[in-house]
Scaffold this motif. Sequence first.
Motif, PDB file in Angstrom:
ATOM      1  N   UNK A 128       0.841  -1.201   0.000  1.00 29.95           N
ATOM      2  CA  UNK A 128       0.000   0.000   0.000  1.00 29.95           C
ATOM      3  C   UNK A 128       0.875   1.250   0.000  1.00 29.95           C
ATOM      4  N   UNK A 129       1.837   1.281   0.896  1.00 26.65           N
ATOM      5  CA  UNK A 129       2.723   2.441   0.982  1.00 26.65           C
ATOM      6  C   UNK A 129       3.514   2.618  -0.311  1.00 26.65           C
ATOM      7  N   UNK A 130       4.041   1.535  -0.853  1.00 26.25           N
ATOM      8  CA  UNK A 130       4.865   1.616  -2.068  1.00 26.25           C
ATOM      9  C   UNK A 130       4.063   2.122  -3.265  1.00 26.25           C
ATOM     10  N   UNK A 131       2.839   1.638  -3.438  1.00 24.19           N
ATOM     11  CA  UNK A 131       2.048   2.046  -4.597  1.00 24.19           C
ATOM     12  C   UNK A 131       1.646   3.516  -4.498  1.00 24.19           C
ATOM     13  N   UNK A 132       1.360   3.982  -3.295  1.00 28.01           N
ATOM     14  CA  UNK A 132       1.016   5.393  -3.111  1.00 28.01           C
ATOM     15  C   UNK A 132       2.236   6.269  -3.360  1.00 28.01           C
ATOM     16  N   UNK A 133       3.369   5.886  -2.791  1.00 27.26           N
ATOM     17  CA  UNK A 133       4.597   6.656  -3.013  1.00 27.26           C
ATOM     18  C   UNK A 133       4.954   6.698  -4.500  1.00 27.26           C
ATOM     19  N   UNK A 134       4.860   5.553  -5.157  1.00 27.69           N
ATOM     20  CA  UNK A 134       5.168   5.480  -6.587  1.00 27.69           C
ATOM     21  C   UNK A 134       4.229   6.381  -7.382  1.00 27.69           C
ATOM     22  N   UNK A 135       2.961   6.311  -7.087  1.00 33.75           N
ATOM     23  CA  UNK A 135       1.961   7.106  -7.808  1.00 33.75           C
ATOM     24  C   UNK A 135       2.190   8.597  -7.592  1.00 33.75           C
ATOM     25  N   UNK A 136       2.489   9.000  -6.367  1.00 36.21           N
ATOM     26  CA  UNK A 136       2.716  10.411  -6.079  1.00 36.21           C
ATOM     27  C   UNK A 136       4.025  10.916  -6.685  1.00 36.21           C
ATOM     28  N   UNK A 137       5.022  10.069  -6.764  1.00 35.54           N
ATOM     29  CA  UNK A 137       6.328  10.481  -7.295  1.00 35.54           C
ATOM     30  C   UNK A 137       6.337  10.593  -8.818  1.00 35.54           C
TER      31      UNK A 137
END
Length: 125
Positions: free
Chosen positions: A113-122
């Motif tokens: 969850x954290x990785x996909x959100x970080x990836x999407x925001x970056x």
Amino acid sequence: MNAILKQIVIFDDDPDILSICSYILEEMGFIVHCFIDCIDIEVKVAAILPDVILMDNWIPDEGGIKATQRLKKNESLKKIPVIYFSANSDIQQLSKQAGADNYLAKPFNLEDLQAIIEHTLNIGY
């Protein structure tokens, strides 16, 4: 990740998912807004203008595909990234059909969850 003051909206009709995701995302520094349906979705999203949206496939009233398509057709909301999330085995295809920016299969672990959100925001929409 410095997510301070970043806002996320979650559309899911499962109170357990909303509770768990809200807790995790608040711990990550997000301001979290939860909705159990997608009625008046454009109004709800426009009032918040979140940095990212988590969209369930089986959300009432019209479902995640139509709700995401409505957001992506709205000129002022279409650039907000949508992460489609579902337990459906065809999540990748459903996400594409909806026009979502990314997807996450349920069940997921917290790191995913954290990785996909970080990836999407970056990505920088």
